[in-house]
Design a protein around this motif. Structure first.
Motif, PDB file in Angstrom:
ATOM      1  N   ALA A 317       0.755  -1.271  -0.045  1.00 23.69           N
ATOM      2  CA  ALA A 317      -0.021   0.006   0.002  1.00 23.69           C
ATOM      3  C   ALA A 317       1.001   1.345  -0.051  1.00 23.69           C
ATOM      4  O   ALA A 317       0.358   2.319  -0.819  1.00 23.69           O
ATOM      5  CB  ALA A 317      -0.694  -0.116   1.286  1.00 23.69           C
ATOM      6  N   LEU A 318       1.884   1.362   0.853  1.00 21.70           N
ATOM      7  CA  LEU A 318       2.658   2.272   0.878  1.00 21.70           C
ATOM      8  C   LEU A 318       3.543   2.544  -0.384  1.00 21.70           C
ATOM      9  O   LEU A 318       3.772   3.613  -0.922  1.00 21.70           O
ATOM     10  CB  LEU A 318       3.555   2.322   1.972  1.00 21.70           C
ATOM     11  N   CYS A 319       3.840   1.656  -1.090  1.00 20.57           N
ATOM     12  CA  CYS A 319       4.488   1.479  -2.203  1.00 20.57           C
ATOM     13  C   CYS A 319       3.766   2.219  -3.480  1.00 20.57           C
ATOM     14  O   CYS A 319       3.947   3.115  -4.035  1.00 20.57           O
ATOM     15  CB  CYS A 319       5.061   0.150  -3.014  1.00 20.57           C
ATOM     16  N   ALA A 320       2.651   1.838  -3.563  1.00 18.12           N
ATOM     17  CA  ALA A 320       1.500   2.407  -4.534  1.00 18.12           C
ATOM     18  C   ALA A 320       1.214   3.842  -3.951  1.00 18.12           C
ATOM     19  O   ALA A 320       1.095   4.881  -4.982  1.00 18.12           O
ATOM     20  CB  ALA A 320       0.114   1.809  -4.452  1.00 18.12           C
ATOM     21  N   ARG A 321       1.227   4.422  -2.887  1.00 18.40           N
ATOM     22  CA  ARG A 321       0.865   5.648  -2.432  1.00 18.40           C
ATOM     23  C   ARG A 321       2.086   6.628  -2.735  1.00 18.40           C
ATOM     24  O   ARG A 321       1.722   7.739  -3.161  1.00 18.40           O
ATOM     25  CB  ARG A 321       0.580   5.499  -0.969  1.00 18.40           C
ATOM     26  N   LEU A 322       3.416   5.974  -2.664  1.00 21.86           N
ATOM     27  CA  LEU A 322       4.390   6.990  -2.631  1.00 21.86           C
ATOM     28  C   LEU A 322       5.262   6.719  -4.212  1.00 21.86           C
ATOM     29  O   LEU A 322       6.154   7.207  -4.573  1.00 21.86           O
ATOM     30  CB  LEU A 322       5.698   6.685  -1.458  1.00 21.86           C
ATOM     31  N   GLU A 323       4.321   5.989  -5.090  1.00 24.84           N
ATOM     32  CA  GLU A 323       4.783   5.966  -6.388  1.00 24.84           C
ATOM     33  C   GLU A 323       5.245   7.183  -7.075  1.00 24.84           C
ATOM     34  O   GLU A 323       4.561   8.059  -6.935  1.00 24.84           O
ATOM     35  CB  GLU A 323       3.731   5.166  -7.335  1.00 24.84           C
ATOM     36  N   GLY A 324       6.405   7.271  -7.769  1.00 26.73           N
ATOM     37  CA  GLY A 324       6.937   8.579  -8.254  1.00 26.73           C
ATOM     38  C   GLY A 324       7.806   9.338  -7.249  1.00 26.73           C
ATOM     39  O   GLY A 324       8.507  10.420  -7.767  1.00 26.73           O
ATOM     40  N   THR A 325       7.641   8.740  -6.160  1.00 26.36           N
ATOM     41  CA  THR A 325       8.558   9.729  -5.240  1.00 26.36           C
ATOM     42  C   THR A 325      10.142   8.927  -5.081  1.00 26.36           C
ATOM     43  O   THR A 325       9.982   7.714  -5.354  1.00 26.36           O
ATOM     44  CB  THR A 325       7.792   9.889  -3.910  1.00 26.36           C
ATOM     45  N   GLN A 326      10.916   9.466  -4.261  1.00 25.12           N
ATOM     46  CA  GLN A 326      12.227   8.874  -4.116  1.00 25.12           C
ATOM     47  C   GLN A 326      12.129   7.653  -2.878  1.00 25.12           C
ATOM     48  O   GLN A 326      13.014   6.842  -2.764  1.00 25.12           O
ATOM     49  CB  GLN A 326      13.269   9.863  -3.537  1.00 25.12           C
ATOM     50  N   TYR A 327      10.790   7.697  -2.253  1.00 23.90           N
ATOM     51  CA  TYR A 327      10.568   6.712  -1.136  1.00 23.90           C
ATOM     52  C   TYR A 327      10.065   5.420  -1.453  1.00 23.90           C
ATOM     53  O   TYR A 327      10.023   4.733  -0.620  1.00 23.90           O
ATOM     54  CB  TYR A 327       9.875   7.463  -0.008  1.00 23.90           C
ATOM     55  N   ALA A 328       9.540   5.405  -2.905  1.00 22.10           N
ATOM     56  CA  ALA A 328       8.516   4.032  -3.093  1.00 22.10           C
ATOM     57  C   ALA A 328       9.508   2.909  -2.859  1.00 22.10           C
ATOM     58  O   ALA A 328       8.937   1.848  -2.593  1.00 22.10           O
ATOM     59  CB  ALA A 328       8.197   4.281  -4.433  1.00 22.10           C
TER      60      ALA A 328
END
Length: 396
Positions: A317-328
């Motif tokens: 879920a966090l990966c999908a929410r942070l997609e496009g950021t350096q934290y993904a």
């Protein structure tokens, strides 16, 4: 006398299984994410399921140790069996119920359909029996509704057989254990066992019973003063265990049965014998934190897979929410770099420990206290016998 060495080894067994499952879920996430990466930990942990073998040896040791004052009678055997069932079932029912609820919410039925269809014809026609057998920890052609319960099926079998052996005078116990070992060996070599204990026959003759018997003999040797060079024995056991963890190969019908006994059961026997013997002689202790985790070990064993599975979903879920950021990539298991792996291990282990403490503190310990009161009420005349006997001075 509480043996801190045994509690510490229980902690080691539970943590070994936990880290083994952290690695397994990590690798499964790689596949689900379509990524190719190396697990954070491989050496030793690839065969971390050996923690179960250590649990089985410890169980045999504890059964002999805690019944040191026992006198043969039907009431005493009943009190023993009640005590062990009360130790196993409540926490098991808690997590089996959680798993049942998950299946119902996710699939509309309170069990894994594939398990019942792939099991016996009876289970396929009457799948509710799968739940009955699971909650009672009876052998069946599929793993229980919560998969880790397969080990508890063996545990309850151990306790039942030992309760029968307690009907005979204590002086006969070594001979009775020897007869049990001979029956298991003979039946297994005759083809009456299998890689999985799918029925009572396969359960009785399963080679894993040898680990319980080995632990029982270790307790008799230690408490009777037959403690031969325990430091050397412990060192040999640790060396053999490390070698087995490194070298044991792929799972086969042999490695799931006699292979486990040879690769892991024997080293675990040496470790349990050597470490406990050193403690009773006052030559070894155990870190307090490890003894504490040993108290939580049963809760840790049953709770950690829920924590790890939930954490993997949180990472997704966090990966999908942070997609496009350096934290993904931090939450994408299998992404380049170590951050995702390290985070998953740190959070998985920490949260599993917290879940184990919560389970022990607010469920398992209250349940044990209630069961203790019930046992004292039901078996007042025999309850006092279920305690360790005197440990003799060394004779070797």
């Amino acid at each position: 006398m509480k043996l801190n060495s045994i509690q510490a080894l229980r902690a080691v067994a539970a943590m070994l299984v936990m880290i083994y499952h952290v690695r397994a879920i990590e690798m499964d996430a790689f596949l689900r994410n379509g990524l190719d990466d190396q697990p954070l930990v491989s050496l030793l942990i690839e065969n971390g399921f050996a923690g179960v073998d250590l649990f089985f040896v410890i169980s045999g040791f504890i059964m002999v140790y805690v019944t040191g004052e026992v006198r043969a009678s039907l009431a005493t055997s009943g009190a023993f069996l009640f005590a062990r069932a009360a130790r196993i079932y409540p926490v098991w029912w808690l997590f089996a119920l959680i798993m049942t609820g998950y299946f119902f919410v996710a699939y509309g039925v309170p069990y894994d359909v594939e398990r019942t269809v792939g099991g016996s014809e009876l289970m396929a026609e009457q799948p509710w029996l799968h739940l009955v057998y699971s909650y009672l920890l009876l052998p069946q052609h599929s793993v229980p509704v919560f998969g880790l319960g397969w080990t508890l099926v063996h545990e309850m079998h151990f306790y039942l057989v030992f309760a029968v052996l307690m009907l005979m005078p204590r002086r006969f116990l070594p001979w009775l254990l020897g007869i049990w070992a001979a029956m298991v060996t003979g039946g297994s070599l005759a083809g009456l066992s299998g890689a999985y204990a799918a029925d009572y026959l396969k359960l009785f003759f399963h080679p894993l019973s040898m680990e319980f018997i080995a632990g029982a003999f270790a307790a008799m040797l230690v408490t009777s003063g037959r403690r031969f060079r325990p430091g050397t024995v412990l060192a040999l056991g640790l060396a053999a265990m490390f070698a087995s963890l490194l070298l044991q190969g792929d799972e086969t019908a042999f490695t799931l049965g006699w292979g486990r006994v040879l690769w892991f059961g024997i080293p675990c026997l040496l470790i349990v014998y050597g470490y406990s013997a050193l403690e009773v002689e006052g030559r070894a202790g155990a870190p307090k934190w490890l003894v504490t985790v040993g108290d939580w070990s049963y809760a840790l064993y049953l709770s950690h897979t829920f924590v790890l599975s939930a954490l993997r979903r949180i990472f997704n879920a966090l990966c999908a929410r942070l997609e496009g950021t350096q934290y993904a990539d931090w939450f994408t298991l299998g992404a380049p770099g170590l951050m995702d792996n390290v985070l998953f291990y740190l959070l998985g282990i920490s949260l599993s420990m917290i879940a184990a403490w919560l389970t022990f503190r607010f469920f398992e310990r209250p349940a044990m206290r209630l069961a203790g009161k019930m046992r004292r009420a039901l078996f007042a005349d025999t309850n006092a016998q279920l305690r360790p006997g005197p440990i003799r001075t060394a004779v070797w």
